[in-house]
Design a protein around this motif. Structure first.
Motif, PDB file in Angstrom:
ATOM      1  N   GLY A 187      -2.764   6.075  -1.473  1.00  0.00           N
ATOM      2  CA  GLY A 187      -1.526   6.826  -1.377  1.00  0.00           C
ATOM      3  C   GLY A 187      -0.561   6.249  -0.368  1.00  0.00           C
ATOM      4  N   GLY A 188      -0.993   5.265   0.431  1.00  0.00           N
ATOM      5  CA  GLY A 188      -0.142   4.742   1.481  1.00  0.00           C
ATOM      6  C   GLY A 188       0.243   3.291   1.287  1.00  0.00           C
ATOM      7  N   SER A 189       0.042   2.767   0.096  1.00  0.00           N
ATOM      8  CA  SER A 189       0.410   1.376  -0.157  1.00  0.00           C
ATOM      9  C   SER A 189       1.902   1.207   0.085  1.00  0.00           C
ATOM     10  N   GLN A 190       2.276   0.094   0.684  1.00  0.00           N
ATOM     11  CA  GLN A 190       3.668  -0.135   1.037  1.00  0.00           C
ATOM     12  C   GLN A 190       4.174  -1.393   0.357  1.00  0.00           C
ATOM     13  N   PRO A 191       5.409  -1.373  -0.144  1.00  0.00           N
ATOM     14  CA  PRO A 191       5.958  -2.570  -0.789  1.00  0.00           C
ATOM     15  C   PRO A 191       5.858  -3.828   0.063  1.00  0.00           C
ATOM     16  N   PRO A 192       6.055  -3.791   1.401  1.00  0.00           N
ATOM     17  CA  PRO A 192       5.970  -5.043   2.163  1.00  0.00           C
ATOM     18  C   PRO A 192       4.637  -5.773   2.026  1.00  0.00           C
ATOM     19  N   ILE A 193       3.515  -5.046   2.007  1.00  0.00           N
ATOM     20  CA  ILE A 193       2.245  -5.757   1.921  1.00  0.00           C
ATOM     21  C   ILE A 193       1.940  -6.197   0.492  1.00  0.00           C
ATOM     22  N   GLU A 194       2.517  -5.534  -0.500  1.00  0.00           N
ATOM     23  CA  GLU A 194       2.406  -6.032  -1.871  1.00  0.00           C
ATOM     24  C   GLU A 194       3.153  -7.359  -2.009  1.00  0.00           C
ATOM     25  N   LEU A 195       4.314  -7.440  -1.358  1.00  0.00           N
ATOM     26  CA  LEU A 195       5.061  -8.691  -1.400  1.00  0.00           C
ATOM     27  C   LEU A 195       4.324  -9.800  -0.655  1.00  0.00           C
ATOM     28  N   HIS A 216       5.171   0.258  -4.717  1.00  0.00           N
ATOM     29  CA  HIS A 216       5.233  -1.126  -5.182  1.00  0.00           C
ATOM     30  C   HIS A 216       6.661  -1.544  -5.519  1.00  0.00           C
ATOM     31  N   PRO A 217       7.026  -2.781  -5.186  1.00  0.00           N
ATOM     32  CA  PRO A 217       8.361  -3.282  -5.528  1.00  0.00           C
ATOM     33  C   PRO A 217       8.489  -3.498  -7.030  1.00  0.00           C
ATOM     34  N   GLY A 218       9.723  -3.632  -7.485  1.00  0.00           N
ATOM     35  CA  GLY A 218       9.966  -3.929  -8.887  1.00  0.00           C
ATOM     36  C   GLY A 218       9.809  -5.414  -9.181  1.00  0.00           C
ATOM     37  N   ARG A 219      10.002  -5.761 -10.443  1.00  0.00           N
ATOM     38  CA  ARG A 219       9.727  -7.117 -10.917  1.00  0.00           C
ATOM     39  C   ARG A 219      10.510  -8.185 -10.153  1.00  0.00           C
ATOM     40  N   THR A 220      11.822  -7.970  -9.959  1.00  0.00           N
ATOM     41  CA  THR A 220      12.653  -9.010  -9.347  1.00  0.00           C
ATOM     42  C   THR A 220      12.178  -9.366  -7.949  1.00  0.00           C
ATOM     43  N   MET A 221      11.894  -8.353  -7.134  1.00  0.00           N
ATOM     44  CA  MET A 221      11.450  -8.619  -5.767  1.00  0.00           C
ATOM     45  C   MET A 221      10.111  -9.348  -5.752  1.00  0.00           C
ATOM     46  N   ARG A 222       9.233  -8.995  -6.671  1.00  0.00           N
ATOM     47  CA  ARG A 222       7.917  -9.626  -6.691  1.00  0.00           C
ATOM     48  C   ARG A 222       8.003 -11.069  -7.180  1.00  0.00           C
ATOM     49  N   LEU A 223       8.884 -11.308  -8.139  1.00  0.00           N
ATOM     50  CA  LEU A 223       9.091 -12.686  -8.584  1.00  0.00           C
ATOM     51  C   LEU A 223       9.665 -13.536  -7.454  1.00  0.00           C
ATOM     52  N   PRO A 231       4.407  -3.607   9.041  1.00  0.00           N
ATOM     53  CA  PRO A 231       5.511  -3.625   8.068  1.00  0.00           C
ATOM     54  C   PRO A 231       6.485  -2.459   8.187  1.00  0.00           C
ATOM     55  N   VAL A 232       6.102  -1.384   8.913  1.00  0.00           N
ATOM     56  CA  VAL A 232       6.975  -0.222   9.060  1.00  0.00           C
ATOM     57  C   VAL A 232       6.951   0.232  10.508  1.00  0.00           C
ATOM     58  N   PRO A 233       8.003   0.933  10.989  1.00  0.00           N
ATOM     59  CA  PRO A 233       8.036   1.400  12.375  1.00  0.00           C
ATOM     60  C   PRO A 233       7.256   2.700  12.552  1.00  0.00           C
ATOM     61  N   LEU A 234       7.025   3.085  13.804  1.00  0.00           N
ATOM     62  CA  LEU A 234       6.426   4.373  14.145  1.00  0.00           C
ATOM     63  C   LEU A 234       7.545   5.393  14.355  1.00  0.00           C
ATOM     64  N   ASP A 282      -0.956   2.232   9.197  1.00  0.00           N
ATOM     65  CA  ASP A 282      -0.370   2.282   7.861  1.00  0.00           C
ATOM     66  C   ASP A 282       0.280   3.631   7.675  1.00  0.00           C
ATOM     67  N   GLN A 283       1.499   3.640   7.172  1.00  0.00           N
ATOM     68  CA  GLN A 283       2.178   4.909   6.919  1.00  0.00           C
ATOM     69  C   GLN A 283       1.613   5.549   5.662  1.00  0.00           C
TER      70      GLN A 283
END
Length: 636
Positions: free
Chosen positions: A197-205, A241-248, A602-605, A633-634
């Motif tokens: 539940g805490g997955s963040q787009p920055p670490i997916e990238l 999760h980020p969208g297709r363009t950011m991941r590409l 990847p995120v602030p406190l 992790d947030q």
């Protein structure tokens, strides 16, 4: 034996293998009709297990537009929760309740996933820190599970049928399936905590960038490296999760960075020109021995460089662990003598090949490093560099502590210390969850040395000054007539110093909730009182141990005079400011935040937000237990 248990979400990087061949959407992935099952299960199991936080990554597959299915009338959620509690349990973000038999953790995995992982790992330059297992998941997943001993362990779970269908659907072109495995490997090598539940787009990238980076080294064209995401990931982003363009773009950034480190002139059709070193009879024999030990098929291609340790131990939790290498002592470092050949009959040292160091940019996505020694100046002779590289690799395999040594004349407009810290973040040195990395920097022309330690090492060292003295000895020698190519040994000894200092440290997260640690500490105190035994920190089951705590930030600037918090004012000056957090069951805790920690996350406190914190015990016997913060992790 304790039943293995996980709360996880599946990394659905590829929602359906048949999509490669234009098959019907949804034929391999699951619809969202079971969300009503997963949500209450997570809630009930968290309560039952005292909110033990376990972790995974997931990519929500694009669902076909259709009416949601009716809730089955015969579903007994209490019974289902009980059944799943006795299994490795995961709920994918598409809502499907997945169950994997706990026996799978001890069963020998098949060869499909192992071969793919082995192929990728050969090009990473890093040791493997996870297990591989077949599982009933839609495709592949990076997860963390509680093993039979209750200690979390990293696992890549894959669906054998999925891997076979990917190969078939792509005419046996393995780039798509390899990109899946490289993505999951990137999560584990970087130390992503993978909180449900805490997955963040920055670490997916980050994982995507790593995938592009390693696929270039393997020989993939940019289009091949991007094919899976370009074909199957929706353009719309989700909260996790980020969208297709950011991941590409992340894959392209990793692919281009890898290309620029290997050669000049990087275009879209460029492929890697440098392959791993060919296997020698000795290293091939070692790999085959290792493969037999782990019940794995021998690698089909050239082995990883530097080679793995020849002695592997299987830990109690089943994770392969390399034996501790022999680390040179300070007295073994020979100071170079005057003369081309060091004043002996030995031949002159051979200069090592120069490395290209990635450009640092705080705005770019981090990506895992691929070697332990970078020498862009030429101060290392071949023998010293290879020895340092091999020992750093073997030490990381044995302890998880990662030490990167850099010699450069281009600090890219930074001080040596800031350069080291930026390298630690951008090249993700050490595991992000436990902060066990070190970066040592020497800039001969600027006559500067720098050092950065991950938060997990900082709480052990307090200061980097002892490391500076080792590095500065190289600069001092370079200013004398005794300067010699072999003076690089003095730089190497700074890395060996870190190894000598950190051999005994533990990097496994032993406690998965504050209550679990407090209960263990209370029992230990009661046992001492009952047996009239004096306190010994070395036998204390909680002293300086790592835990994960799920809590909400009450204040990033708590009242220093609040007696209920008992904040250690000197520690706020020497370590970092205090952070007041509160668990869901109302327990307060104080975390001391070194300034390095937020710069690596990847995120602030922020006040009022809920996080999964990783911390090391500082002072447990207080109304508000005290900890040194390592990572977070947030969750909200």
């Amino acid at each position: 034996m304790r039943t293995a248990f996980v709360l996880a979400a599946v990394t659905a990087l590829i929602p359906a293998a048949q999509a490669f061949a234009g098959a019907k959407a949804g034929s391999l992935f699951f619809p969202g009709r079971d969300a009503h099952i997963c949500d209450p299960i997570f809630s009930k199991l968290e309560d039952t297990e005292q909110r033990q936080t376990l972790m995974a990554q997931a990519t929500p597959p694009k669902q076909p537009e259709s009416s949601p299915a009716e809730k089955p009338a015969d579903i007994d959620e209490d019974e289902l929760a009980t059944q799943l509690k006795d299994m490795l349990q995961a709920c994918s973000y598409d809502g499907k309740a997945l169950a994997v038999d706990a026996k799978a953790l001890s069963a020998a995995p098949g060869t499909d996933g192992i071969q793919a992982v082995n192929m990728v790992m050969r090009y990473t330059g890093l040791p493997q820190n996870f297990r591989i297992m077949e599982a009933d998941v839609p495709n592949a997943a990076a997860i963390i599970v509680l093993g039979p001993d209750g200690v979390p362990q990293r696992v890549i779970a894959y669906n054998k049928g999925f891997m076979q269908q990917v190969a078939k659907a792509t005419d046996n072109n393995d780039w798509s399936s390899l990109s899946i495995m490289a993505h999951e490997i990137g999560h584990h090598l970087s130390g992503h905590t993978l909180v449900p539940g805490g997955s963040q787009p920055p670490i997916e990238l980050e994982a995507d960038k790593f995938s592009g980076y390693v696929l270039f080294k393997m020989g993939a064209k940019l289009g091949d490296a991007q094919k899976a995401i370009a074909t199957l990931i929706p353009e719309a982003a989700s909260p996790t999760h980020p969208g297709r363009t950011m991941r590409l773009y992340a894959i392209q950034a990793g692919w281009m960075q890898s290309c620029q480190q290997q050669q000049n002139g990087c275009g879209e059709t460029t492929v890697a020109a440098v392959q791993p070193k060919p296997a020698t009879d000795e290293t091939q024999a070692e790999q085959q021995k290792t493969a037999r030990t782990l019940e794995q098929a021998p690698p089909a291609a050239a082995p990883m460089t530097p080679p793995v340790s020849t002695e592997l131990q299987i830990a109690a939790n089943g994770v392969p662990r390399a034996s501790m290498p022999k680390i040179p002592g300070a007295a073994e470092i020979v100071i170079p003598s005057i003369g081309k050949d060091g004043g002996s009959n030995r031949p002159a040292p051979v200069p090592a090949a120069l490395d290209r160091i990635p450009q640092l940019d705080q705005t770019t996505t981090p990506s895992k490093f691929d070697r332990f020694v970078y020498d862009a100046v030429g101060v290392f002779d071949t023998e010293t560099k290879e020895k340092l590289s091999t020992l750093a690799y073997q030490y990381a395999a044995a302890t998880d502590v990662e030490i990167v040594t850099i010699v450069t004349n281009d600090l890219q407009g930074r001080s040596a210390d800031q350069y080291a810290l930026d390298v630690m973040r951008q090249m993700r040195v050490g595991k992000m969850d436990v902060g066990n990395g070190a970066v040592l920097v020497v800039a001969p022309e600027a006559k500067q040395t720098g050092a950065a330690l991950g938060p997990g090492l900082l709480v052990q060292y307090d200061t980097v000054e002892p490391l500076r003295s080792y590095l500065k000895s190289f600069l001092t020698l370079n200013d004398t007539p005794r300067k010699s190519l072999t003076s690089g040994r003095l730089i190497a000894d700074a890395s060996y110093r870190v190894m000598r200092d950190t051999q005994a440290l533990e990097w496994q997260i032993k406690f998965n909730s504050l209550q679990q640690m407090l209960t263990t500490a209370e029992k230990a105190r009661a046992d001492l009182q009952q047996t009239n035994t004096p306190y010994n920190p070395n036998t204390d089951p909680t002293w300086r141990k790592l835990l994960r705590i799920d809590a909400t930030v009450v204040s990033t600037k708590p009242d220093m005079a609040n007696p209920a918090l008992d904040i250690n004012e000197p520690k706020t000056r020497h370590v970092g400011p205090a952070l007041h957090v509160r668990t869901a069951d109302g327990k307060d805790a104080v975390l001391y935040v070194n300034q390095t920690v937020p710069t690596l996350m990847p995120v602030p406190l922020e006040d009022g937000k809920r996080y999964a914190f990783t911390a090391r015990d500082s002072f447990l016997a207080a109304d508000a237990p005290q900890f040194d913060l390592i990572s977070y992790d947030q969750l909200d």
